[in-house]
Scaffold this motif. Structure first.
Motif, mmCIF file in Angstrom:
data_model
loop_
_atom_site.group_PDB
_atom_site.id
_atom_site.type_symbol
_atom_site.label_atom_id
_atom_site.label_comp_id
_atom_site.label_asym_id
_atom_site.label_seq_id
_atom_site.Cartn_x
_atom_site.Cartn_y
_atom_site.Cartn_z
ATOM 1 N N TYR A 134 -53.439 21.986 7.135
ATOM 2 C CA TYR A 134 -53.245 22.837 5.955
ATOM 3 C C TYR A 134 -51.768 23.134 5.701
ATOM 4 N N ASN A 135 -50.969 23.216 6.766
ATOM 5 C CA ASN A 135 -49.582 23.657 6.604
ATOM 6 C C ASN A 135 -48.620 22.476 6.478
ATOM 7 N N SER A 143 -59.347 11.638 -2.051
ATOM 8 C CA SER A 143 -58.462 12.713 -2.507
ATOM 9 C C SER A 143 -57.662 13.254 -1.316
ATOM 10 N N ASN A 144 -56.720 14.120 -1.582
ATOM 11 C CA ASN A 144 -55.938 14.710 -0.493
ATOM 12 C C ASN A 144 -56.655 15.890 0.158
ATOM 13 N N ASP A 145 -57.808 16.263 -0.389
ATOM 14 C CA ASP A 145 -58.482 17.466 0.116
ATOM 15 C C ASP A 145 -59.159 17.197 1.451
ATOM 16 N N PRO A 146 -59.233 18.243 2.265
ATOM 17 C CA PRO A 146 -60.046 18.105 3.476
ATOM 18 C C PRO A 146 -61.519 18.251 3.110
ATOM 19 N N LEU A 147 -62.392 17.920 4.039
ATOM 20 C CA LEU A 147 -63.808 18.225 3.811
ATOM 21 C C LEU A 147 -64.019 19.727 3.997
ATOM 22 N N TYR A 148 -63.499 20.252 5.102
ATOM 23 C CA TYR A 148 -63.522 21.700 5.340
ATOM 24 C C TYR A 148 -62.107 22.116 5.731
ATOM 25 N N PRO A 149 -61.544 23.080 5.023
ATOM 26 C CA PRO A 149 -60.146 23.436 5.316
ATOM 27 C C PRO A 149 -59.998 24.344 6.544
ATOM 28 N N PHE A 150 -58.796 24.413 7.016
ATOM 29 C CA PHE A 150 -58.425 25.348 8.088
ATOM 30 C C PHE A 150 -58.839 26.766 7.682
ATOM 31 N N GLY A 151 -59.377 27.497 8.617
ATOM 32 C CA GLY A 151 -59.744 28.899 8.348
ATOM 33 C C GLY A 151 -61.117 29.073 7.727
ATOM 34 N N TYR A 152 -61.791 27.933 7.476
ATOM 35 C CA TYR A 152 -63.056 27.954 6.743
ATOM 36 C C TYR A 152 -64.243 28.243 7.661
ATOM 37 N N GLY A 153 -65.238 28.920 7.129
ATOM 38 C CA GLY A 153 -66.496 29.165 7.836
ATOM 39 C C GLY A 153 -67.332 30.111 7.012
ATOM 40 N N LEU A 154 -68.620 29.790 6.855
ATOM 41 C CA LEU A 154 -69.487 30.625 6.029
ATOM 42 C C LEU A 154 -70.180 31.694 6.869
ATOM 43 N N SER A 155 -70.906 32.557 6.163
ATOM 44 C CA SER A 155 -71.627 33.655 6.802
ATOM 45 C C SER A 155 -73.002 33.733 6.138
ATOM 46 N N TYR A 156 -73.919 34.483 6.712
ATOM 47 C CA TYR A 156 -75.200 34.693 6.030
ATOM 48 C C TYR A 156 -75.067 35.712 4.899
ATOM 49 N N VAL A 189 -46.589 24.375 2.607
ATOM 50 C CA VAL A 189 -47.152 24.979 1.393
ATOM 51 C C VAL A 189 -47.870 26.294 1.713
ATOM 52 N N LYS A 190 -48.248 26.467 2.948
ATOM 53 C CA LYS A 190 -48.833 27.735 3.410
ATOM 54 C C LYS A 190 -48.596 27.844 4.901
ATOM 55 N N GLU A 191 -48.363 29.070 5.362
ATOM 56 C CA GLU A 191 -48.225 29.294 6.799
ATOM 57 C C GLU A 191 -48.959 30.558 7.180
ATOM 58 N N GLY A 208 -60.351 34.296 2.783
ATOM 59 C CA GLY A 208 -61.252 34.046 3.902
ATOM 60 C C GLY A 208 -61.102 32.649 4.482
ATOM 61 N N ASN A 209 -60.225 31.831 3.893
ATOM 62 C CA ASN A 209 -59.843 30.551 4.491
ATOM 63 C C ASN A 209 -58.516 30.132 3.866
ATOM 64 N N SER A 210 -57.972 29.009 4.285
ATOM 65 C CA SER A 210 -56.630 28.649 3.809
ATOM 66 C C SER A 210 -56.645 28.126 2.372
ATOM 67 N N ARG A 211 -57.825 27.811 1.834
ATOM 68 C CA ARG A 211 -57.901 27.256 0.474
ATOM 69 C C ARG A 211 -58.213 28.324 -0.578
#
Ligand code: BGC
Length: 763
Positions: A606-607, A632-645, A699-701, A749-752
């Motif tokens: 991400y950084n 594309s340049n996108d990740p499938l799941y970005p740094f910091g990512y995670g869902l919740s119920y 681009v982000k830290e 809640g995530n880097s994106r």
């Protein structure tokens, strides 16, 4: 007369050890070691620098007569590692303190990487918890159990930053980010060493693998690292430094070369950075035969490479015995100096002194503690909740998860009934037959409320040789010798009887870890075919994913409704997985490493920097831009990512001021609201971007995070304090500076997915 003198010297040494060895006063330590070293021969000094292998199979009683026993008697051994049990350690220590001339105790190390007998998630999983009190707690439980079993030194924390999921050892570290990695490094050192290393329930940390081992080219283990200094200082070195700043007692040199010189002979790393710039006061140990391997690196014969290592600043030689067998000759030939040998010897003796081994060599050998403090219900309870907290919910379409504790559940996959694999890689201290499998965990949770039907569905891999390589050290998956078709057919019959399918697929424990690099990081094909067949049944499918690294999951993400990534979470894995699947625990893990769409994107993190031709946001491809034709340049799941119920909403950011002036700081505040119907935890993440500077910036830290818990409907205000010191970086002259100018600040809640604000730094 001679005998009388010998006994007298021995007694005097013992008395002085007993008295002086108890004090933590540096002056007393110094004079104690001065006295001791005056009595030591050159050979005995070199002995302290020797950490041989081969003691793992020592049996009580046979210690003295073994090869190692003889060396210990001769004062040629400083410590041993990976010996398990108080009885064995006591027996070997007895040889050192009763049968060697100077009775210097041995230091006993072990790879206590993510727990001892009670195991916690693999480090990559632990790093998704983002709660430093839990990281510290896990390390302190590991220290308590290890020290109760005779161990006083652990080869942990492993803090190698890695942005390459092909590298198997990414599983042993804390992901891709220097800030998160530094926080975890410090918390682990604190957990192991506590506030007082001389207590009998704390152990000495050894931060590894210094340095940049995680940047091995092409993700191939032990491979070359070549990196600019500015990247090193800003992006790779901070976690090692954080561990040193937290007081880590020792550090391990890495196997790899850095800029043409293997770490074990790298004076820049071992002396200039470590000692001169960081002020490290502990001792440096090599990795396993690290010195000898420099012959293959091409630096000379054993005598040469051993002298290079000592000259660079290495103090202890793990396994290879190059120091023991060649330094005497190098001293005579003036290739090394007596001062260097003395300095290294002193550091090893100091470590033993600080651990209190001179005061009581059997301090960590208390059989009663071994019986009562290891794998206790209390420790296992903590491990279960930490395991659940490390899981990352990657997808949950239409809230398929959590599932109900009713009806019939089909549990299918090679990892479903695989307790030997639950602890994951580098779990040498634990008995791998003790963990709770997913099958057991589901049964424990369901009792008679619902039915679990189990089928294997497929082997780990269709290729039996690959499976053999991936199930070493007893971590068997009990390969099914029936044909693939028969195994699959059975699973589909089981699936047909169920209301929901839980597919437990992915990697085995030993598909990551040391010398377990992969060029294809997808789920093995035979398991993908199983998954496809299960989805075709039309039943709801939950993928419980086992992995020691980010995998490429593009197909799975498109087709499977729910994906819960459970890493390898330790002895309590099965119960913890059931806790989350049934909603007794709401998942809250957030990725510490980017999941790429495909291998070709690696390294993807991400950084990253902006480049001079960045791709406009939301675009896939533009000619003459920094991008790919086919992805594309996108990740499938970005740094910091995670869902919740549940869901969390973020207010806009409010800043206490738009300018940070001099030494003043500003506050950035957001209100986070739980908009769902169950309580949950959220990791609120703060990032910044320096827009203009004398060097380019990411681009982000990541600059801060807070994990909060919110009941359904509840809101909390989260505030971050930002000062100029948080914006410092190493510039082209490797000076640690903050530069005035414009910045962006992001919270989310995530880097994106973030809110943003602007501020200025004026110094
Ligand atoms: C590993 C280290 C480990 C050492 C001792 C080496 O192969 O690289 O991480 O601490 O062995 O077991």
């Amino acid at each position: 007369m001679k005998l009388f003198r010998k006994v007298l010297i021995g007694l005097m040494v013992l008395i002085s050890l007993q008295v002086a060895g108890q004090s933590s006063d540096p002056a007393k330590m110094k004079s104690f070691i001065d006295v001791l070293m005056k009595k030591m021969t050159l050979e005995e000094k070199l002995g302290q620098l020797n950490l041989p292998a081969g003691a793992g199979d020592i049996v009580t009683g046979a210690a003295a007569s073994s090869d190692i026993g003889k060396k210990i008697q001769d004062g040629k051994v400083g410590g041993l590692f990976n010996i398990k049990s108080v009885a064995k350690i006591k027996a070997v220590q007895k040889v050192a303190v009763e049968e060697s001339r100077l009775k210097i105790p041995l230091i006993f190390g072990m790879d206590v990487i993510h727990g001892y007998q009670t195991t916690f998630p693999i480090p990559l999983g632990m790093s998704c918890i983002w709660d430093m009190s839990l990281v510290e707690k896990a390390a302190s439980i590991a220290a308590q159990e290890a020290s109760a079993d005779g161990i006083c030194w652990t080869f942990s924390p492993m803090v190698d930053i890695s942005r390459d999921p092909r590298w198997g050892r990414i599983s042993e570290g804390n992901g891709e980010d220097a800030y998160l990695g530094s926080r975890i490094a410090a918390a682990m050192v604190k957990g192991y060493q506590g506030n007082d290393l001389s207590k009998n329930n704390t152990i000495m940390a050894c931060v590894k693998h210094y340095a940049m081992y995680g940047a091995a080219e092409a993700g191939r283990d032990y491979n070359t690292t070549d990196m600019s200094r500015i990247r090193m200082y800003n992006e790779y070195l901070p976690p090692y430094k954080a561990a040193v700043d937290a007081g880590a007692g020792s550090i391990m040199a890495s196997f790899n070369e850095v800029d043409g010189v293997p770490a074990s002979a790298n004076k820049f790393l071992m002396t200039d950075v470590l000692r001169t710039q960081w002020g490290f006061k502990g001792f440096v140990v090599t990795d396993y035969t690290g010195i000898n391997e420099m012959m293959d690196h091409g630096l000379g014969d054993l005598q040469k490479v051993s002298s290079l290592a000592l000259n660079a600043g290495v103090d202890m030689d793990m396994v290879g015995e190059g120091f023991l067998s060649t330094l005497q000759k190098s001293l005579t030939e003036k290739k090394v100096t007596m001062q260097q040998i003395d300095a290294a010897c002193r550091l090893v003796l100091e470590a033993k002194y600080k651990l209190g081994l001179f005061a009581d060599p059997y301090k960590y050998c208390n059989e009663e503690r071994a019986k009562t403090e290891i794998f206790t219900p209390a420790n296992r309870k903590v491990a279960r909740s930490i395991a659940a907290e490390s899981f990352v919910l990657l997808k949950n379409k239409n809230n398929l998860l959590p599932i109900k504790k009713t009806g019939t559940i089909a549990l299918i996959g090679p990892l479903a009934d695989a307790k030997e694999n639950m602890s994951g890689t580098w779990s040498v201290a634990t008995d791998i037959s003790t963990p709770i499998s997913v099958l057991q965990g589901l049964k424990n949770a369901l009792g008679s409320n619902a039915k679990v039907l189990y089928a294997k569905g497929s082997n780990l891999d269709a290729d039996s040789l690959l499976e053999e390589h991936a199930t070493m050290f007893g971590k068997t998956l009990h390969r099914d010798v029936r044909s693939n078709e028969v195994i699959l057919k059975e699973a589909l019959e089981v699936a047909a009887q169920s209301d929901v399918i839980v597919a437990t697929l992915g990697e085995s424990a030993e598909m990551s870890g040391e010398a377990a690099s992969r060029s294809d990081i997808s789920i093995p094909k035979i398991q993908q075919e199983l998954l496809e067949a299960l989805l075709k049944t039309g039943k709801p499918v939950v993928l419980v994913l086992f992995t020691g690294r980010p995998l490429t999951l593009k197909w799975e993400n498109e087709h499977v409704p729910a994906i819960l990534n459970v890493w390898f979470s330790g002895t309590e894995a099965g119960d913890a997985i059931a806790d989350v699947l049934f909603g007794d625990v709401n998942p809250s893990g957030k990725l510490s490493t980017t999941f790429p769409q495909n291998v070709g994107q690696i390294p993807l993190y991400y950084n990253h920097k902006n480049t001079g031709r960045p791709l406009p946001e939301g675009k896939w491809f533009q000619k003459f831009r920094s991008n790919y034709l086919d992805v594309s340049n996108d990740p499938l799941y970005p740094f910091g990512y995670g869902l919740s119920y549940t869901n969390f909403s973020y207010s806009d950011i409010s800043l206490s001021s738009n300018t940070i002036k001099g030494t003043q700081s500003i506050n950035a505040t957001v209100t986070v609201t739980n908009t769902g119907s169950v309580s949950g935890k959220e990791v609120v993440q703060l990032y910044t971007r320096q827009l203009v500077g004398t060097t380019t910036h990411p681009v982000k830290e990541l600059k801060g995070f807070q994990k909060i818990e919110l009941k359904a409907g509840e809101s909390k205000t989260v505030s971050f304090n930002i000062a100029a010191s948080d914006l410092k970086f190493y510039n082209s002259d490797l000076k640690y500076v903050a530069e005035p100018g414009n910045f962006k600040l992001f919270i989310g809640g995530n880097s994106r997915d973030v809110k943003q604000a602007d501020f200025k730094l004026s110094l």
